[in-house]
Design an enzyme around this catalytic site. Structure first.
Site, PDB file in Angstrom:
ATOM      1  N   CYS A  19      -3.497  -3.064   4.400  1.00 62.29           N
ATOM      2  CA  CYS A  19      -2.622  -4.093   4.980  1.00 62.29           C
ATOM      3  C   CYS A  19      -3.069  -5.512   4.659  1.00 62.29           C
ATOM      4  CB  CYS A  19      -2.534  -3.927   6.497  1.00 62.29           C
ATOM      5  SG  CYS A  19      -2.155  -2.249   6.991  1.00 62.29           S
ATOM      6  N   HIS A  77      -2.795  -9.080  12.445  1.00 63.16           N
ATOM      7  CA  HIS A  77      -2.176  -7.877  11.897  1.00 63.16           C
ATOM      8  C   HIS A  77      -1.817  -6.969  13.075  1.00 63.16           C
ATOM      9  CE1 HIS A  77      -1.260  -4.274   9.844  1.00 63.16           C
ATOM     10  NE2 HIS A  77      -2.357  -3.647  10.230  1.00 63.16           N
ATOM     11  N   GLU A 131       0.835  -1.187   0.000  1.00 61.06           N
ATOM     12  CA  GLU A 131       0.000   0.000   0.000  1.00 61.06           C
ATOM     13  C   GLU A 131       0.879   1.249   0.000  1.00 61.06           C
ATOM     14  OE1 GLU A 131      -2.026   1.175   3.666  1.00 61.06           O
ATOM     15  OE2 GLU A 131      -1.515  -0.797   4.455  1.00 61.06           O
TER      16      GLU A 131
HETATM   17  N1  CAA Z   1       1.721   4.179  30.472  1.00 58.53           N
HETATM   18  C1  CAA Z   1       1.029   3.140  29.958  1.00 58.53           C
HETATM   19  N2  CAA Z   1       0.024   3.259  29.047  1.00 58.53           N
HETATM   20  C2  CAA Z   1      -0.281   4.500  28.623  1.00 58.53           C
HETATM   21  C3  CAA Z   1       0.387   5.638  29.118  1.00 58.53           C
HETATM   22  C4  CAA Z   1       1.433   5.446  30.082  1.00 58.53           C
HETATM   23  N3  CAA Z   1       2.140   6.466  30.575  1.00 58.53           N
HETATM   24  N4  CAA Z   1      -0.148   6.713  28.517  1.00 58.53           N
HETATM   25  C5  CAA Z   1      -1.116   6.282  27.689  1.00 58.53           C
HETATM   26  N5  CAA Z   1      -1.198   4.933  27.739  1.00 58.53           N
HETATM   27  C6  CAA Z   1      -2.085   4.042  26.977  1.00 58.53           C
HETATM   28  C7  CAA Z   1      -3.502   4.537  26.841  1.00 58.53           C
HETATM   29  O1  CAA Z   1      -4.253   4.243  28.002  1.00 58.53           O
HETATM   30  C8  CAA Z   1      -3.965   3.757  25.633  1.00 58.53           C
HETATM   31  O2  CAA Z   1      -4.252   2.422  26.003  1.00 58.53           O
HETATM   32  P1  CAA Z   1      -5.661   1.747  25.602  1.00 58.53           P
HETATM   33  O3  CAA Z   1      -5.739   1.841  24.104  1.00 58.53           O
HETATM   34  O4  CAA Z   1      -5.531   0.353  26.064  1.00 58.53           O
HETATM   35  O5  CAA Z   1      -6.715   2.547  26.267  1.00 58.53           O
HETATM   36  C9  CAA Z   1      -2.705   3.684  24.769  1.00 58.53           C
HETATM   37  O6  CAA Z   1      -1.615   4.028  25.646  1.00 58.53           O
HETATM   38  C10 CAA Z   1      -2.725   4.643  23.591  1.00 58.53           C
HETATM   39  O7  CAA Z   1      -3.112   5.887  24.052  1.00 58.53           O
HETATM   40  P2  CAA Z   1      -4.078   6.838  23.203  1.00 58.53           P
HETATM   41  O8  CAA Z   1      -5.220   6.079  22.640  1.00 58.53           O
HETATM   42  O9  CAA Z   1      -4.372   8.045  24.005  1.00 58.53           O
HETATM   43  O10 CAA Z   1      -3.045   7.204  22.044  1.00 58.53           O
HETATM   44  P3  CAA Z   1      -3.205   8.113  20.771  1.00 58.53           P
HETATM   45  O11 CAA Z   1      -4.355   9.030  20.834  1.00 58.53           O
HETATM   46  O12 CAA Z   1      -1.870   8.703  20.560  1.00 58.53           O
HETATM   47  O13 CAA Z   1      -3.546   7.087  19.601  1.00 58.53           O
HETATM   48  C11 CAA Z   1      -3.352   5.324  18.054  1.00 58.53           C
HETATM   49  C12 CAA Z   1      -3.084   5.787  19.490  1.00 58.53           C
HETATM   50  C13 CAA Z   1      -4.820   5.530  17.715  1.00 58.53           C
HETATM   51  C14 CAA Z   1      -2.995   3.869  17.911  1.00 58.53           C
HETATM   52  C15 CAA Z   1      -2.462   6.190  17.115  1.00 58.53           C
HETATM   53  O14 CAA Z   1      -1.125   5.820  17.298  1.00 58.53           O
HETATM   54  C16 CAA Z   1      -2.784   6.035  15.661  1.00 58.53           C
HETATM   55  O15 CAA Z   1      -3.606   6.759  15.105  1.00 58.53           O
HETATM   56  N6  CAA Z   1      -2.107   5.067  14.968  1.00 58.53           N
HETATM   57  C17 CAA Z   1      -2.297   4.813  13.541  1.00 58.53           C
HETATM   58  C18 CAA Z   1      -3.576   4.056  13.249  1.00 58.53           C
HETATM   59  C19 CAA Z   1      -3.547   2.619  13.694  1.00 58.53           C
HETATM   60  O16 CAA Z   1      -2.519   2.008  13.845  1.00 58.53           O
HETATM   61  N7  CAA Z   1      -4.743   2.030  13.851  1.00 58.53           N
HETATM   62  C20 CAA Z   1      -4.852   0.620  14.202  1.00 58.53           C
HETATM   63  C21 CAA Z   1      -6.095  -0.032  13.613  1.00 58.53           C
HETATM   64  S1  CAA Z   1      -6.147   0.230  11.824  1.00 58.53           S
HETATM   65  C22 CAA Z   1      -5.065  -0.952  11.197  1.00 58.53           C
HETATM   66  O17 CAA Z   1      -4.726  -1.879  11.854  1.00 58.53           O
HETATM   67  C23 CAA Z   1      -4.557  -0.756   9.782  1.00 58.53           C
HETATM   68  C24 CAA Z   1      -3.204  -0.167   9.850  1.00 58.53           C
HETATM   69  O18 CAA Z   1      -2.218  -0.892   9.830  1.00 58.53           O
HETATM   70  C25 CAA Z   1      -3.079   1.292   9.964  1.00 58.53           C
END
Ligand code: CAA
Length: 389
Positions: free
Chosen positions: A113, A235, A81
Site C-alpha cells: 500500500c 493509511h 499491488e
Molecule cells: N461491537 C463492537 N466491536 C466489536 C464487536 C461488536 N459486536 N465484535 C468485535 N468487535 C471489535 C473487536 O473488539 C476488535 O476491536 P479492537 O481491535 O479494538 O480490539 C475489532 O472489532 C475486530 O475484531 P477482531 O480483531 O476479533 O477481528 P478479526 O479477527 O476478524 O480481525 C482484522 C480483524 C485483523 C483487521 C482482519 O479483518 C484482517 O485480517 N484484515 C486484513 C488485514 C489488515 O487490514 N491489516 C491492517 C494492518 S496491515 C495494512 O494496513 C496493510 C493493508 O492494507 C492490508
C-alpha cells in the site's frame, strides 16, 4: 528557493457495485457492531467483471486531463499491488486510453500500500528538476481476500489520480520525511495467488510499530511538532486502524490520548474509506480527499500523512494546504462516484468475487456491466482488450 511542489489536482474513481456490511454480516452471522464499530466499515466497493485497476485508474485520471490538458505531463507513475501483468505497466494502458503524448515515460511501482507515496515523492523529485513538467500519479487497487476469511470484511477497490506540479493548488508537500523499512511477513501475495495472505493481528502490530518508527525518524530529521498538525491522514485498511494508529502515536510520544483529540485529528478523514473499503495504495489519498472535502477552511494548515505498506515500508510526511484550494476540489464528483454504485446482494457479490480472474489464458469476452467511461472488453491471445465507451 521559494518554490513549492505537491498535489495540484486530485480525482478518484471507484467501482460499479457495492456490498453493504449488513449483507455480509447477515450471511456469515457476524454481529454488525464488529463491522460498523470494531473495524469502522459500512460497505465495500466491488468491481464489475469488466473493471480492473486500468479502468479505475483511467476513470480517476480522465477528469484531471480534461481540466489541465496533458501538454506538460512527461511522466506517468502507476502504483499498485494488484498488478495485471508481471512485465507491462498498467500505466501504459491508461496512457493509451487517455490519449497522452508518446513523448512520455510510464512506469509501475510496487511496495504494497506504500507504492503511491513512493510515486508522489519520486514525482516531486522530477518536477523539482524541471518545474515546467507535471507528473501524473495513479494509485489503483482491488483488494481481495479469500471468501469467508477475516480479511474479507476489509476488501474494497478504488483509484486516486494526482497531478504533481510546482506551485500546487491543493497541498504543498514538505521536507523532511520520516522513513521506516522492516522485513516482516504481515501481508503478502505470492505470484501464484489471486488473493492476499495475511496474519491479521501481526499486521496491525507491524503497522503500529511502523507509525512510531517513522515518526521517530521524522523528528530526528527536524520535522514539525505533533501539536502543529490540523489533521492526520493515515493509511486506512479499515477506518478503525487510523484511530488505533493515532492513539498509538499519542501514547508513544507521551501525549494525552483523549477521545476528542483523536476524533478531531482523524474524524474527517474516514468517510470515503468507510464506504469504499481498503483501496491499498489509494487509501491514504482517499483520506486526504475526504478531509479536504469536509473540513472547514484548512488554508496554510499542516496535515500529517502516514503511508504504510505491508512487508513493510512506512513514511511520515507533512503537507500544507494551499490558499484557494477549495476552488479546485471535486467534492460533488467524489460524492457522485460513491453514490452511483449499484448495491449487490451477497450471492451476486460471491459470484463476482469468484469470476473476476480468468487464469487459463483462453479467449474471454467480459460481460458489459460497468457504466463507467472505460471497460475491459475481454482477453484474447493472452492480451487484455480495453474499450472506451
Ligand atoms: N461491537 C463492537 N466491536 C466489536 C464487536 C461488536 N459486536 N465484535 C468485535 N468487535 C471489535 C473487536 O473488539 C476488535 O476491536 P479492537 O481491535 O479494538 O480490539 C475489532 O472489532 C475486530 O475484531 P477482531 O480483531 O476479533 O477481528 P478479526 O479477527 O476478524 O480481525 C482484522 C480483524 C485483523 C483487521 C482482519 O479483518 C484482517 O485480517 N484484515 C486484513 C488485514 C489488515 O487490514 N491489516 C491492517 C494492518 S496491515 C495494512 O494496513 C496493510 C493493508 O492494507 C492490508
Amino acid at each position: 528557493s521559494n518554490s513549492s511542489f505537491g498535489i495540484h489536482d486530485l480525482s478518484f474513481a471507484t467501482t460499479e457495485y457495492v456490498l453493504s456490511h449488513e449483507a455480509l454480516a447477515a450471511y456469515n452471522g457476524t454481529e454488525i457492531g464488529k463491522y460498523h464499530i470494531g473495524i469502522g466499515q459500512r460497505s465495500m466497493s466491488v468491481p464489475a467483471a469488466d473493471e480492473d485497476i486500468v479502468t479505475l485508474g483511467a476513470t480517476a485520471a480522465a477528469p484531471i486531463i480534461a481540466r489541465h490538458g496533458s501538454d506538460r505531463i512527461r511522466t506517468v507513475v502507476f502504483a499498485t499491488e494488484s498488478s495485471i501483468d508481471q512485465a507491462k505497466s498498467a500505466g501504459v494502458y491508461v496512457h493509451s486510453l487517455l490519449g497522452l503524448s508518446s513523448a512520455c515515460r510510464v512506469v509501475e511501482l510496487k511496495q504494497a500500500c506504500y507504492g503511491a507515496t513512493a510515486a508522489l515523492q519520486f514525482a516531486i523529485g522530477l518536477v523539482r528538476r524541471d518545474p515546467d513538467q507535471q507528473v501524473l500519479v495513479i494509485a489503483s487497487d482491488v483488494s481481495r481476500y479469500e471468501l469467508d476469511s477475516p480479511g474479507e470484511a476489509t476488501q474494497g477497490a478504488a483509484a486516486v489520480a494526482m497531478l504533481v506540479a510546482a506551485d500546487p493548488a491543493l497541498v504543498r508537500i514538505e521536507n523532511p520525511s520520516g522513513l521506516f523499512t522492516a522485513d516482516v511477513m504481515d501481508f503478502w501475495r505470492p505470484n501464484y495467488l489471486t488473493t492476499a495472505l495475511v496474519d491479521g493481528q501481526e499486521s496491525v502490530q507491524a503497522y503500529l510499530q511502523a507509525v512510531a518508527s517513522s515518526w521517530k525518524d521524522y523528528g530526528e530529521q527536524g520535522g514539525r511538532a505533533l501539536e502543529e498538525f490540523a489533521a492526520f491522514c493515515y493509511h486506512q485498511p479499515f477506518t478503525k486502524m487510523a484511530y488505533k494508529a493515532h492513539h498509538h502515536l499519542l501514547h508513544h510520544t507521551g501525549h494525552e490520548t483523549d477521545k476528542a483529540a483523536i476524533e478531531k485529528a482523524i474524524g474527517q478523514t474516514v468517510a470515503y474509506n468507510a464506504t469504499i473499503g481498503n483501496s491499498y495504495t489509494a487509501s491514504v489519498y482517499l483520506a486526504l480527499a475526504a478531509l479536504l472535502d469536509q473540513a472547514d477552511d484548512l488554508t496554510d494548515q499542516p496535515i500529517g500523512f502516514l503511508s504504510y505498506g505491508s512487508g513493510s515500508v512506512a513514511e511520515f510526511f507533512a503537507g500544507t494546504v494551499a490558499p484557494g484550494y477549495r476552488e479546485h476540489l471535486r467534492t460533488e464528483a467524489n460524492l457522485a462516484a460513491i453514490a452511483r454504485r449499484e448495491p449487490v446482494d451477497h450471492a451476486r457479490y460471491r459470484e463476482l468475487h469468484e469470476r473476476s480472474f480468468p487464469s487459463d489464458g483462453g479467449e474471454h469476452l467480459t460481460p458489459r456491466q460497468t457504466t463507467g467511461p472505460f471497460r475491459l472488453a475481454g482477453l484474447s491471445g493472452h492480451k487484455r482488450i480495453y474499450q472506451t465507451r
